[in-house]
Scaffold this motif. Structure first.
Motif, PDB file in Angstrom:
ATOM      1  N   MET A   1     -19.420  46.197 -46.229  1.00 33.59           N
ATOM      2  CA  MET A   1     -18.925  45.709 -44.939  1.00 33.59           C
ATOM      3  C   MET A   1     -18.457  44.260 -45.033  1.00 33.59           C
ATOM      4  SD  MET A   1     -20.642  45.769 -41.127  1.00 33.59           S
ATOM      5  CE  MET A   1     -20.235  47.487 -40.828  1.00 33.59           C
ATOM      6  N   ILE A   2     -19.218  43.427 -45.722  1.00 34.09           N
ATOM      7  CA  ILE A   2     -18.829  42.021 -45.852  1.00 34.09           C
ATOM      8  C   ILE A   2     -17.537  41.899 -46.651  1.00 34.09           C
ATOM      9  CG2 ILE A   2     -19.486  39.843 -46.956  1.00 34.09           C
ATOM     10  CD1 ILE A   2     -22.371  40.448 -46.075  1.00 34.09           C
TER      11      ILE A   2
ATOM     12  N   ASP B   1     -10.377  40.583 -45.358  1.00 32.50           N
ATOM     13  CA  ASP B   1      -9.946  40.092 -44.048  1.00 32.50           C
ATOM     14  C   ASP B   1      -9.477  41.210 -43.117  1.00 32.50           C
ATOM     15  OD1 ASP B   1      -9.655  38.060 -42.194  1.00 32.50           O
ATOM     16  OD2 ASP B   1      -7.555  37.699 -42.714  1.00 32.50           O
ATOM     17  N   LYS B   2     -10.187  42.339 -43.131  1.00 35.57           N
ATOM     18  CA  LYS B   2      -9.872  43.433 -42.219  1.00 35.57           C
ATOM     19  C   LYS B   2     -10.616  43.244 -40.913  1.00 35.57           C
ATOM     20  CE  LYS B   2      -9.023  46.908 -45.823  1.00 35.57           C
ATOM     21  NZ  LYS B   2      -9.432  48.244 -46.348  1.00 35.57           N
ATOM     22  N   ASP B   3     -10.086  43.839 -39.859  1.00 31.06           N
ATOM     23  CA  ASP B   3     -10.791  43.861 -38.584  1.00 31.06           C
ATOM     24  C   ASP B   3     -11.853  44.957 -38.627  1.00 31.06           C
ATOM     25  OD1 ASP B   3      -9.153  41.860 -37.541  1.00 31.06           O
ATOM     26  OD2 ASP B   3      -7.672  43.316 -36.833  1.00 31.06           O
TER      27      ASP B   3
ATOM     28  N   LYS C   1     -17.572  36.205 -40.991  1.00 27.83           N
ATOM     29  CA  LYS C   1     -16.103  36.224 -40.882  1.00 27.83           C
ATOM     30  C   LYS C   1     -15.591  35.128 -39.951  1.00 27.83           C
ATOM     31  CE  LYS C   1     -12.269  39.289 -39.496  1.00 27.83           C
ATOM     32  NZ  LYS C   1     -11.530  39.330 -40.779  1.00 27.83           N
ATOM     33  N   LEU C   2     -16.260  34.945 -38.816  1.00 24.64           N
ATOM     34  CA  LEU C   2     -15.756  34.017 -37.801  1.00 24.64           C
ATOM     35  C   LEU C   2     -16.332  32.607 -37.920  1.00 24.64           C
ATOM     36  CD1 LEU C   2     -15.786  36.265 -34.596  1.00 24.64           C
ATOM     37  CD2 LEU C   2     -13.925  35.889 -36.220  1.00 24.64           C
TER      38      LEU C   2
END
Length: 310
Positions: free
Chosen positions: A123-124, A131-133, A243-244
């Motif tokens: 998942m990471i 950089d997938k959503d 990610k954010l």
């Protein structure tokens, strides 16, 4: 702050305004450090810190679910997996791992660690490296990895891994949505996440903790799978945080932290029972307490990293 975070975690007072400012300060300090050329020792310590955090995430999340095994074996297996080493599926009865795990179902415990680490890596990697959503495909594949060769209480792993549930489930007196609603609710969750991200990015005011807490709460209260929902929701939490905001949070290392987390999750479920049927504009923000809980853990991990690199 009043809308996104709670001023109590369980029975403990909490000041999100002050803690948020501390996190901003720590983030600025970390940015200054990383703008400089790190020494070889700092680079090695930084890598070990991240890998150790990931291993601790697996350990704590397993402890919340009474899965996996002790911290030493979890750390050993996870560090090998996160470094890309091959881990044999079976172990001999004379090996150190077997001797430590022989009092329980040693093979299941071992697999719960290995598959959790592999699921975290997947998942990471999808969200942060490629950089997938976050989408349903990533969620389903991650769950399939997490549950590989690990049977649920009454369901073989082949029949529920990466498959939305076809049974009704509940946690105590808190019923989760009817299974017929799960596919719709998962699609709605993913759409809402992308809408939220577009809105906050356009405004330039991304709060990774609030967003990660919101969608952790939504996911776990859909409870889309027969088993593994708790571990999946915490993988979603950390993947979005990383990610954010380049954050990681280690939840559940100690028994008191497990208990507090479960209390916070239960409180969120109770709010769903009370207000979940209202129109969206009439509902309170049901992930506020979880947001504060996550914020308190972000501060701890960031303080450790800044201290280590300094």
């Amino acid at each position: 702050m009043d809308e996104a975070y709670e001023y109590k975690i369980g029975t403990q007072d909490f000041d999100p305004d002050t803690i948020f400012l501390e996190i901003v300060t720590l983030g600025n300090q970390l940015s200054v450090i990383l703008q400089k050329q790190l020494t070889p020792l700092q680079e090695s310590e930084f890598e070990n810190h991240i890998l150790h955090c990931l291993a601790t995430i697996v350990y704590g999340s397993n402890m919340i679910e009474r899965a996996g095994s002790g911290s030493r074996i979890t750390l050993k297996l996870c560090m090998a997996i996160f470094r890309g080493e091959e881990i044999p599926e079976d172990i001999g009865e004379t090996e150190e791992e077997f001797l430590e795990l022989k009092k329980v179902s040693f093979l299941r415990s071992r697999r719960e660690i290995i598959q959790h680490a592999k699921a975290a890596s997947h998942m990471i990697s999808q969200l942060c490296v490629h950089d997938k959503d976050l989408n349903e495909e990533i969620i389903l594949e991650t769950h399939k990895i997490l549950t590989h060769k690990i049977d649920a209480e009454s369901t073989p792993w082949e029949e529920y891994g990466g498959i939305y549930r076809m049974d009704e489930v509940s946690a105590g007196l808190h019923p989760f949505p009817h299974y017929s609603l799960v596919p719709y609710k998962m699609k709605a969750m993913v759409r809402e996440l992308q809408s939220d991200l577009k809105e906050v990015i356009a405004k330039g005011t991304v709060d990774p903790i609030a967003i990660a807490s919101k969608y952790t709460h939504i996911f776990v209260n859909i409870h889309p799978f027969i088993d593994g929902n708790g571990r999946m929701c915490r993988l979603i939490l950390n993947s979005i945080l990383l990610k954010l905001g380049s954050f990681l949070v280690c939840i559940g290392e100690k028994e008191e932290d497990c208990s507090l987390y479960m209390e916070v999750a239960s409180n969120g479920g109770s709010l769903e029972d009370t207000y979940g049927d209202l129109d969206e504009e009439e509902r309170p923000v049901m992930h506020r307490e979880l947001g504060s809980f996550v914020m308190s853990h972000v501060k701890v991990t960031m303080r450790k990293l800044v201290s280590m690199l300094s």
